[in-house]
Design a protein around this motif. Structure first.
Motif, PDB file in Angstrom:
ATOM      1  N   PHE A   1       0.876  -1.169   0.000  1.00 36.69           N
ATOM      2  CA  PHE A   1       0.000   0.000   0.000  1.00 36.69           C
ATOM      3  C   PHE A   1       0.919   1.227   0.000  1.00 36.69           C
ATOM      4  O   PHE A   1       1.334   1.722   1.042  1.00 36.69           O
ATOM      5  N   LEU A   2       1.248   1.698  -1.198  1.00 36.34           N
ATOM      6  CA  LEU A   2       2.426   2.536  -1.412  1.00 36.34           C
ATOM      7  C   LEU A   2       2.368   3.895  -0.745  1.00 36.34           C
ATOM      8  O   LEU A   2       3.410   4.487  -0.447  1.00 36.34           O
ATOM      9  N   VAL A   3       1.183   4.433  -0.476  1.00 36.58           N
ATOM     10  CA  VAL A   3       1.106   5.735   0.175  1.00 36.58           C
ATOM     11  C   VAL A   3       1.672   5.684   1.589  1.00 36.58           C
ATOM     12  O   VAL A   3       2.084   6.713   2.145  1.00 36.58           O
ATOM     13  N   GLU A   4       1.737   4.479   2.165  1.00 40.01           N
ATOM     14  CA  GLU A   4       2.297   4.343   3.512  1.00 40.01           C
ATOM     15  C   GLU A   4       3.772   4.758   3.559  1.00 40.01           C
ATOM     16  O   GLU A   4       4.266   5.195   4.602  1.00 40.01           O
ATOM     17  N   TRP A   5       4.499   4.619   2.449  1.00 42.00           N
ATOM     18  CA  TRP A   5       5.899   5.040   2.415  1.00 42.00           C
ATOM     19  C   TRP A   5       6.019   6.546   2.650  1.00 42.00           C
ATOM     20  O   TRP A   5       6.934   7.005   3.345  1.00 42.00           O
ATOM     21  N   ASP A   6       5.129   7.337   2.046  1.00 42.14           N
ATOM     22  CA  ASP A   6       5.183   8.787   2.254  1.00 42.14           C
ATOM     23  C   ASP A   6       4.987   9.135   3.724  1.00 42.14           C
ATOM     24  O   ASP A   6       5.710   9.974   4.275  1.00 42.14           O
ATOM     25  N   TYR A   7       4.025   8.488   4.364  1.00 41.04           N
ATOM     26  CA  TYR A   7       3.773   8.777   5.777  1.00 41.04           C
ATOM     27  C   TYR A   7       4.948   8.331   6.654  1.00 41.04           C
ATOM     28  O   TYR A   7       5.280   8.985   7.652  1.00 41.04           O
ATOM     29  N   PHE A   8       5.602   7.231   6.290  1.00 37.64           N
ATOM     30  CA  PHE A   8       6.768   6.808   7.062  1.00 37.64           C
ATOM     31  C   PHE A   8       7.927   7.785   6.884  1.00 37.64           C
ATOM     32  O   PHE A   8       8.590   8.165   7.863  1.00 37.64           O
ATOM     33  N   LEU A   9       8.196   8.181   5.647  1.00 34.58           N
ATOM     34  CA  LEU A   9       9.283   9.125   5.399  1.00 34.58           C
ATOM     35  C   LEU A   9       9.024  10.450   6.115  1.00 34.58           C
ATOM     36  O   LEU A   9       9.954  11.089   6.618  1.00 34.58           O
ATOM     37  N   HIS A  10       7.771  10.854   6.170  1.00 33.52           N
ATOM     38  CA  HIS A  10       7.410  12.050   6.915  1.00 33.52           C
ATOM     39  C   HIS A  10       7.696  11.866   8.400  1.00 33.52           C
ATOM     40  O   HIS A  10       8.191  12.785   9.075  1.00 33.52           O
ATOM     41  N   LEU A  11       7.405  10.681   8.933  1.00 28.03           N
ATOM     42  CA  LEU A  11       7.622  10.407  10.353  1.00 28.03           C
ATOM     43  C   LEU A  11       9.089  10.517  10.738  1.00 28.03           C
ATOM     44  O   LEU A  11       9.436  11.142  11.744  1.00 28.03           O
ATOM     45  N   ILE A  12       9.980   9.912   9.951  1.00 24.60           N
ATOM     46  CA  ILE A  12      11.393   9.855  10.341  1.00 24.60           C
ATOM     47  C   ILE A  12      12.178  11.086   9.933  1.00 24.60           C
ATOM     48  O   ILE A  12      13.326  11.260  10.351  1.00 24.60           O
ATOM     49  N   ASN A  13      11.581  11.965   9.124  1.00 26.62           N
ATOM     50  CA  ASN A  13      12.319  13.104   8.578  1.00 26.62           C
ATOM     51  C   ASN A  13      13.053  13.931   9.629  1.00 26.62           C
ATOM     52  O   ASN A  13      14.201  14.331   9.398  1.00 26.62           O
ATOM     53  N   PRO A  14      12.471  14.223  10.793  1.00 26.05           N
ATOM     54  CA  PRO A  14      13.197  15.060  11.759  1.00 26.05           C
ATOM     55  C   PRO A  14      14.532  14.479  12.204  1.00 26.05           C
ATOM     56  O   PRO A  14      15.453  15.234  12.533  1.00 26.05           O
ATOM     57  N   VAL A  15      14.663  13.156  12.233  1.00 24.23           N
ATOM     58  CA  VAL A  15      15.940  12.559  12.625  1.00 24.23           C
ATOM     59  C   VAL A  15      16.770  12.134  11.418  1.00 24.23           C
ATOM     60  O   VAL A  15      17.987  12.327  11.381  1.00 24.23           O
ATOM     61  N   ALA A  16      16.113  11.558  10.406  1.00 26.03           N
ATOM     62  CA  ALA A  16      16.847  11.018   9.262  1.00 26.03           C
ATOM     63  C   ALA A  16      17.435  12.109   8.391  1.00 26.03           C
ATOM     64  O   ALA A  16      18.339  11.832   7.579  1.00 26.03           O
ATOM     65  N   SER A  17      16.977  13.341   8.525  1.00 32.93           N
ATOM     66  CA  SER A  17      17.531  14.446   7.749  1.00 32.93           C
ATOM     67  C   SER A  17      18.733  15.084   8.422  1.00 32.93           C
ATOM     68  O   SER A  17      19.401  15.939   7.827  1.00 32.93           O
ATOM     69  N   THR A  18      19.036  14.669   9.653  1.00 30.74           N
ATOM     70  CA  THR A  18      20.113  15.325  10.404  1.00 30.74           C
ATOM     71  C   THR A  18      21.267  14.402  10.775  1.00 30.74           C
ATOM     72  O   THR A  18      22.344  14.884  11.112  1.00 30.74           O
ATOM     73  N   VAL A  19      21.050  13.073  10.733  1.00 27.11           N
ATOM     74  CA  VAL A  19      22.135  12.111  10.954  1.00 27.11           C
ATOM     75  C   VAL A  19      21.977  10.964   9.957  1.00 27.11           C
ATOM     76  O   VAL A  19      20.903  10.758   9.391  1.00 27.11           O
ATOM     77  N   SER A  20      23.035  10.229   9.773  1.00 25.86           N
ATOM     78  CA  SER A  20      23.024   9.097   8.849  1.00 25.86           C
ATOM     79  C   SER A  20      22.008   8.055   9.297  1.00 25.86           C
ATOM     80  O   SER A  20      22.015   7.618  10.454  1.00 25.86           O
ATOM     81  N   TYR A  21      21.114   7.653   8.368  1.00 30.67           N
ATOM     82  CA  TYR A  21      20.043   6.690   8.665  1.00 30.67           C
ATOM     83  C   TYR A  21      20.295   5.456   7.806  1.00 30.67           C
ATOM     84  O   TYR A  21      19.966   5.412   6.633  1.00 30.67           O
ATOM     85  N   MET A  22      20.907   4.442   8.424  1.00 27.13           N
ATOM     86  CA  MET A  22      21.290   3.227   7.711  1.00 27.13           C
ATOM     87  C   MET A  22      20.240   2.140   7.954  1.00 27.13           C
ATOM     88  O   MET A  22      19.670   2.043   9.046  1.00 27.13           O
ATOM     89  N   THR A  23      19.993   1.324   6.939  1.00 28.65           N
ATOM     90  CA  THR A  23      18.917   0.343   7.028  1.00 28.65           C
ATOM     91  C   THR A  23      19.370  -1.043   6.588  1.00 28.65           C
ATOM     92  O   THR A  23      20.359  -1.206   5.866  1.00 28.65           O
ATOM     93  N   ALA A  24      18.610  -2.031   7.026  1.00 26.45           N
ATOM     94  CA  ALA A  24      18.718  -3.406   6.532  1.00 26.45           C
ATOM     95  C   ALA A  24      17.334  -3.827   6.061  1.00 26.45           C
ATOM     96  O   ALA A  24      16.321  -3.348   6.573  1.00 26.45           O
ATOM     97  N   ILE A  25      17.272  -4.716   5.109  1.00 28.54           N
ATOM     98  CA  ILE A  25      15.993  -5.141   4.549  1.00 28.54           C
ATOM     99  C   ILE A  25      15.358  -6.207   5.431  1.00 28.54           C
ATOM    100  O   ILE A  25      16.049  -7.011   6.068  1.00 28.54           O
ATOM    101  N   GLY A  26      14.021  -6.194   5.500  1.00 31.01           N
ATOM    102  CA  GLY A  26      13.285  -7.176   6.289  1.00 31.01           C
ATOM    103  C   GLY A  26      12.270  -7.917   5.442  1.00 31.01           C
ATOM    104  O   GLY A  26      12.109  -7.650   4.242  1.00 31.01           O
ATOM    105  N   ASN A  27      11.555  -8.825   6.065  1.00 29.95           N
ATOM    106  CA  ASN A  27      10.583  -9.627   5.320  1.00 29.95           C
ATOM    107  C   ASN A  27       9.463  -8.777   4.732  1.00 29.95           C
ATOM    108  O   ASN A  27       8.957  -9.057   3.646  1.00 29.95           O
ATOM    109  N   HIS A  28       9.069  -7.699   5.427  1.00 34.14           N
ATOM    110  CA  HIS A  28       7.972  -6.883   4.922  1.00 34.14           C
ATOM    111  C   HIS A  28       8.410  -5.919   3.821  1.00 34.14           C
ATOM    112  O   HIS A  28       7.571  -5.233   3.255  1.00 34.14           O
ATOM    113  N   GLU A  29       9.692  -5.883   3.529  1.00 35.32           N
ATOM    114  CA  GLU A  29      10.164  -5.171   2.350  1.00 35.32           C
ATOM    115  C   GLU A  29      10.369  -6.112   1.162  1.00 35.32           C
ATOM    116  O   GLU A  29      10.205  -5.700   0.015  1.00 35.32           O
TER     117      GLU A  29
END
Length: 645
Positions: free
Chosen positions: A399-427
């Motif tokens: 449900f692709l619109v959920e990505w926009d809401y997630f990116l909006h959620l993390i923006n205050p922190v992910a825009s100011t420090v390095s935000y590294m990720t690993a892939i999970g089953n739901h990706e």
């Protein structure tokens, strides 16, 4: 909100690196520090019943019947036989929507309020909300063929009109018809608030009767348009290598033309632009949500690398263009270079997002808002160099619109420090897609949105494993969803990567992946929490390469082990005078494992009894902090101190 503090006790120093290049003493200090989290998480999830929260943990939970709202894609939606001439729905807003606002939706002229009346936010506004083709087999993945799934475009979010406490009691009464000076026809009204962010397409609100089970359309609002659908938004940073001298910034825009990131003292870089389409989503014999009713246009994803930076240094940047607009100027700090002495990170798994209004949405992770707000408090204090999110990122699950809401959620922190990720089953997981597990957990995304939104320093597309060094830590980050069997490409890579670590430069080796090797939570009968084949194949590599700490998600609680191998404690920690567990590995014995999948998803209960290798089990939302120097590594849990069942 009180931030999580490192233990104040000074741990005794190990021998110098020169004296102990092969016998570096490992100190891992584990403590539970309770945070005064804000109440936004609990309030945002108050509309979920205990049954719904419990059901979320069932297998195949990305598409099965969790609550009524998530069954809407299989409902016949027709216009209600309602001759009511007074009924209206409209929004109170500026002529054009801003990038982030609460929209007031007004329903008026209701003759007979009902508990089953509800309002949906629809995007795009031209979506067909009444009927899809009569082809039930296309919707087999909904898990329910008892009814034809005729609502072809899934609502972004929805609220029952009774969220207005005055609706059912009709306190907002209006007389519509007078006869001989007396009111003969009166109607009722409701006022609802919807949190809306810029998702680039027009939106509309639809007033339904019949509840989520038997929805029928009562009235449709006019379309509302965002002031700037091209606006560059949701920027987030990631490290490109171990030098700390370059940082990638990735953002979303409705504009396909290349834009720029401007940073430092007059420097700029032009963005590379990409996107993905429904044709890029996975389907099998039947259409997946991502390729069908869950689709939402992602716009264009821009990415640019800021170069010629300095590690552990503060810079500012903005991104965009004169034609599409610019972001605000943002201050960020580069992470320390690999091989330097000190690094401070936070790590977690399984975050997702939750609504900031009383709405229900496709998938809600009730702890996510409180956790990200606590992390934002840590980041703003300057105590964090980098963030590691270990799988199950947005839970968009097709449900692709959920990505926009997630990116909006993390923006205050992910825009100011390095935000590294690993892939999970739901990706990643999907049948016949090359994933190890053939569950439809990604809803047909198959890693495409994840890798587009979060470009990590990987070797190639759909090979989402990589390593990076920050400070005194070497991170080996794998995909548990791709082939890890002996002599597979990923297996050989992880063995080679860990074997090549220069322990005089980065004395700490931290291994991360989504699915754990140790968990006291058994999972489901179909797919247990721990895959024994994964453990048999990969755990020997951890021991052979002297991994100090292994971090995993997937199970939605916190659990920490002894120094363990093959389910046998090879060494136990000792408590210092403050009750902190100290692991002293003058002679290396085995890795310490920690499950940290408690950043947002509804929590799994921890068993009261467990095997001897399980030392600490906590079912509370939170994250972990790691503070490492070349002499010691401190690890602590920051949580809200509350069990959510």
């Amino acid at each position: 909100m009180r931030s999580c503090q490192l233990p104040s006790t000074m741990l005794s120093s190990p021998p110098s690196l020169m004296e102990s290049s092969h016998f570096l003493r490992l100190f891992l200090a584990f403590s539970i520090i309770f945070l005064g989290f804000s109440s936004s998480s609990s309030s945002s999830s108050s509309h979920l019943s205990s049954r719904e929260l419990g059901d979320i943990t069932f297998e195949y939970r990305n598409y099965t019947a969790i609550h009524e709202f998530r069954l809407l894609n299989r409902k016949r939606s027709i216009f209600c036989p309602d001759p009511n001439p007074y009924l209206q729905i409209n929004i109170t807003s500026n002529p054009l929507l801003s990038d982030d606002e609460f929209v007031t939706v007004n329903i008026s002229g209701v003759l007979l309020p009902a508990e089953s009346d509800w309002v949906a936010m629809i995007s795009p506004s031209h979506a067909n909300i009444s009927a899809c083709p009569f082809n039930a087999i296309q919707y087999e993945q909904t898990g329910d063929l008892s009814k034809l799934p005729l609502l072809c475009h899934y609502p972004v979010k929805a609220q029952y009109a009774s969220k207005d406490p005055d609706y059912l009691s009709c306190k907002k009464k209006t007389c519509q018809k007078y006869v001989a000076g007396k009111c003969r026809v009166s109607t009722c009204a409701a006022t609802l608030s919807f949190h809306v962010i810029n998702i680039r397409t027009d939106i509309k609100f639809v007033f339904y009767g019949g509840g989520f089970e038997t929805p029928c359309i009562l009235k449709i609002s006019d379309s509302a348009t965002f002031a700037n659908p091209q606006k560059p938004l949701y920027g987030h940073l990631s490290s490109t290598d171990s030098t700390g001298k370059s940082m990638r910034v990735t953002w979303v825009s409705g504009d396909k033309q290349p834009q720029k990131v401007q940073y430092g003292d007059g420097q700029s870089q032009t963005s590379q632009v990409t996107t993905f389409t429904q044709d890029n989503m996975c389907s099998w014999a039947v259409k997946s949500p991502a390729s069908d009713f869950g689709w939402h246009d992602p716009g264009y994803i821009h990415s640019a690398v800021m170069t010629r930076l300095k590690p552990s240094t503060q810079f500012s940047y903005r991104y965009g263009s004169d034609s599409a607009g610019w972001s605000d100027k943002i201050t960020f700090r580069t992470p320390p270079a690999g091989g330097s002495d000190e690094v401070k990170i936070v790590a977690f798994g399984d975050m997702g997002k939750a609504p900031r209004d009383p709405s229900v949405e496709h998938y809600i992770q009730p702890g996510s808002i409180s956790v990200i707000e606590a992390i934002a408090n840590e980041v703003s204090s300057g105590n964090i160099d980098s963030i590691f999110h270990i799988g199950d990122i947005s839970y968009a699950t097709g449900f692709l619109v959920e990505w926009d809401y997630f990116l909006h959620l993390i923006n205050p922190v992910a825009s100011t420090v390095s935000y590294m990720t690993a892939i999970g089953n739901h990706e990643r997981d999907y049948v016949s897609s090359g994933s190890v597990y053939i569950t439809p957990d990604s809803g047909g995304e198959c890693g495409v949105p994840y890798e587009t939104y979060f470009p990590m320093p990987t070797a190639a597309k759909d090979k989402p494993w990589y390593s990076i060094e920050q400070g005194s830590i070497h991170f080996t980050i794998i995909s548990t969803e791709h082939d890890w069997t002996k002599n597979s490409e990923q297996y050989n890579w992880m063995n080679k990567d860990m074997a090549a670590v220069d322990r005089s430069k980065t004395p700490w080796l931290v291994f991360t992946g989504h699915r754990p090797m140790y968990s006291s939570n058994g999972g489901s009968v179909i797919i247990p929490s721990v895959d024994k084949k994964f453990v048999q194949a990969v755990e020997p590599l951890l021991l052979a390469n002297k991994v100090d700490l292994a971090l995993f998600g997937h199970v939605h609680n916190y659990e920490r082990t002894c120094a363990v191998y093959r389910r046998d404690c090879k060494a136990m920690p000792k408590k210092d005078k403050n009750g902190i567990d100290i692991y002293d590995n003058s002679n290396y014995s085995a890795p310490v494992h920690a499950v940290i999948g408690m950043a947002g998803f509804t929590l799994d209960k921890s068993p009261s009894n467990a095997d001897s290798w399980s030392l600490v089990r906590v079912s509370e939302f939170g994250y972990v902090r790691v503070h490492a120097t070349k002499k010691e590594l401190n690890f602590e849990l920051c949580n809200r101190g509350r069990l959510v069942s």
